[in-house]
Design a protein around this motif. Structure first.
Motif, PDB file in Angstrom:
ATOM      1  N   LYS A  44       0.897  -1.117  -0.143  1.00 14.96           N
ATOM      2  CA  LYS A  44       0.079   0.018  -0.004  1.00 14.96           C
ATOM      3  C   LYS A  44       1.005   1.410  -0.157  1.00 14.96           C
ATOM      4  N   ARG A  45       0.510   2.067  -0.616  1.00 16.49           N
ATOM      5  CA  ARG A  45       1.187   3.339  -1.065  1.00 16.49           C
ATOM      6  C   ARG A  45       2.511   3.299  -1.773  1.00 16.49           C
ATOM      7  N   TRP A  90      -3.087  -1.338  -7.887  1.00 14.39           N
ATOM      8  CA  TRP A  90      -4.304  -0.463  -7.328  1.00 14.39           C
ATOM      9  C   TRP A  90      -3.975  -0.472  -5.817  1.00 14.39           C
ATOM     10  N   ASP A  91      -4.596   0.301  -5.109  1.00 18.00           N
ATOM     11  CA  ASP A  91      -4.350   0.532  -3.455  1.00 18.00           C
ATOM     12  C   ASP A  91      -5.720  -0.087  -2.916  1.00 18.00           C
ATOM     13  N   ASP A 146      -3.957   7.196  -3.268  1.00 22.17           N
ATOM     14  CA  ASP A 146      -4.397   6.025  -3.572  1.00 22.17           C
ATOM     15  C   ASP A 146      -4.869   5.911  -4.864  1.00 22.17           C
TER      16      ASP A 146
END
Length: 240
Positions: free
Chosen positions: A13-14, A175-176, A202
């Motif tokens: 994530k990120r 994608w997040d 995001d």
């Protein structure tokens, strides 16, 4: 001449896109730091203020897979236009060939168009030649309509073949936030799944293949705007 290196997208994530050039990364980083320090010290007040404003903007990218869809993509485009939002569309080559006028409308609306393979297949399960054909055939179909070749690809199921980085010029985009909008027809549920998880910078994954997904997209956009978010294409998120 192609410089030795490769694009990497950190799937955490990120995580973001990074170009690594063999033997030059440290030297480039040093030059960049020196240049940035010089700019921050010497830039006029108005330039520094503009830079600060840009840094304070909360950005998020909303993306749509599997189109163009003859029933819902135009409905989505209309809502995006009303809201002044630019999105990113990852298109299937087979659908592009069937609905070229919708592809034109996506492009004319100022949205970024990427590739999502030709037939929504798991590229990692194919031979290199077959995977490249899925990409090239889709790129050619898009180019024939808008006069531009896509630079970004979202491989179906997020399954790319890393060894193809030197065979294509495509940049992988994952994608997040994934609300799995294809698994429910409740637009409110889809929207809440996104709103409860999304953070600054995001990339949100949605589809333009159902009314519930389109309505959820509008709910998400309207709410995030009240929270101070600005919607941009994935290009601005990844290459900032």
């Amino acid at each position: 001449m192609r410089i030795a290196g490769s694009w990497f997208y950190n799937k955490k994530k990120r995580g973001r896109l990074i170009w690594v050039t063999a033997g030059m990364a440290c030297m480039a980083a040093g030059c960049c730091v020196a240049f940035c320090m010089q700019v921050s010290l010497r830039a006029p007040t108005e330039v520094r203020e503009t830079m600060a404003m840009n840094e304070s903007v909360k950005k998020v990218a909303i993306t749509f897979d599997d189109g163009p869809n003859p029933d819902y993509t135009e409905m989505l485009l209309s809502g995006l236009k009303e809201r002044g939002v630019n999105a990113t569309f990852f298109l299937l080559g087979k659908e592009v060939e069937q609905y070229p006028e919708i592809v034109k409308k996506i492009h004319e609306g100022g949205h970024l168009i990427g590739t999502h393979s030709y037939e929504h297949v798991n590229l990692s399960n194919l031979t290199d030649a077959a995977a490249i054909e899925q990409v090239d055939k889709t790129n050619a179909a898009i180019h024939a309509i808008i006069g531009e070749f896509p630079e970004y690809i979202r491989p179906p199921f997020g399954c790319w073949k890393p060894n193809l980085d030197y065979e294509t010029t495509m940049i992988e985009v994952l994608w997040d936030v994934d609300p799995k909008d294809w698994a429910t027809s409740n637009s409110s549920v889809i929207a809440q799944r996104v709103l409860g998880d999304v953070e600054e910078n995001d990339i949100i994954l949605l589809h333009d293949a159902s009314e519930s997904s389109v309505l959820a997209a509008f709910k998400i956009i309207d709410e995030l705007k009240t929270q101070g978010y600005t919607f941009v294409t994935v290009e601005e998120i990844l290459l900032e």
